[in-house]
Design a protein around this motif. Structure first.
Motif: not given
Lengths: 152, 72
Positions: A26-28, A61, A83, A109, A127, A134, B38, B43-44, B47-48, B50-52, B54-56
Motif C-alpha cells: 500500500v502506497g508503494f 519493514m 486473488k 498495524n 486492508i 492501524v 482482480r 481502497y477508500r 484509509v489508504y 493511513q496505511i501508506q 503507517s508503512n512509511k
C-alpha cells in the motif's frame, strides 16, 4: 541472489525466501519484489523478520506474527482481496511494527496485514474491512509476555 | 481533474476494464459499484493514506539490534 540493503548491507537471499507482491504494497505499488529476512540466531519462529525490498535498499519493514501480540487475531479477509496470491492453502500472516523514538508508543498495524502464500511465494497487503487499529500499541503487551516467559 | 456528471444507474468505463456505476444517491452520500480486474485494488482513500503513512513509519529506523532487544 545478492541484494543491496541499507540495514544489512549486501545480503545473499535464497530463491525460496523471495516474495512477489503482484500489486505492490500500500502506497508503494512499484515495489513488487521482496525478501523475507530473519535473524539467524533467532530462527524463523516468533521473532522479528524484515520485509526487505529487492529494488529499493532503503525500504525494509520489521514484521512479526500478529499472534505474538494479539492471540485472538483472526480477521476475515474477502477472497477477492486474495486473488492476487493465487492460493490460500498455506498462508503466513505478518504485520508491520512501528517503533517511534518513544518506545512506549510502539505499535503494530492490525488493519493492513501482509498475507503470504508460502508455497507460491506470492504476497499482498490487504486492508481489512473489519475494525482493527492501524496502531495497536504493544509495549505493555510485550512487557507482559516477557514477564510471563520469565516466570515459567 | 476530469469532471463528469452521472445519474443513478449510469456508469463510467475506465481503461476498457474498469466500470464504476452510481448505485444510489442519498443526500450527501452516493453508493458506487466498482467492477475491476482482480489485480486492481480499490481502497477508500482516507484509509489508504493511513496505511501508506503507517508503512512509511514502519520503515523509519528501528535498528535490528534495538528491535531484537525489545523482542528478546
Amino acid at each position: 541472489m545478492v541484494i543491496n540493503t541499507r540495514i544489512f548491507g549486501e545480503v545473499t537471499i535464497d530463491d525460496d525466501k523471495m516474495l512477489r507482491f503482484p500489486g505492490g504494497i500500500v502506497g508503494f505499488p512499484e515495489l513488487v519484489d521482496f525478501a523475507l529476512i530473519h535473524d539467524a540466531d533467532q530462527g524463523e519462529q516468533g521473532g522479528i523478520r524484515w520485509l526487505q525490498s529487492v529494488q529499493e535498499p532503503n525500504f525494509a519493514m520489521p514484521v512479526i506474527d500478529p499472534l505474538v501480540v494479539k492471540n485472538d487475531y483472526n480477521p476475515v479477509v474477502d477472497d477477492n482481496l486474495l486473488k492476487a496470491i493465487d492460493s490460500v492453502d498455506n498462508v503466513l500472516v505478518l504485520v508491520t511494527i512501528t517503533v517511534p523514538s518513544d518506545l512506549t508508543k510502539m505499535s503494530v498495524n492490525l488493519k493492513a496485514p501482509f498475507v503470504i502464500n508460502v508455497d507460491g511465494k506470492k504476497a499482498c497487503q490487504v486492508i481489512l474491512e473489519e475494525e482493527y487499529p492501524v496502531k495497536y500499541y504493544i509495549y505493555d503487551i510485550l512487557k507482559n509476555n516477557k514477564a510471563e516467559k520469565a516466570g515459567e | 481533474m476530469l469532471a463528469l456528471s452521472r445519474r443513478k444507474g449510469e456508469a463510467l468505463v475506465i481503461n476498457n476494464n474498469i466500470e464504476i456505476t452510481v448505485l444510489e444517491v442519498k443526500g450527501e452520500q452516493i453508493k458506487l459499484g466498482i467492477s475491476a480486474p482482480r489485480e486492481v485494488p480499490v481502497y477508500r482513500k482516507e484509509v489508504y493514506i493511513q496505511i501508506q503513512e503507517s508503512n512509511k513509519e514502519a520503515m523509519t529506523e528501528p535498528t535490528p539490534e534495538l528491535l531484537k532487544k525489545i523482542f528478546e
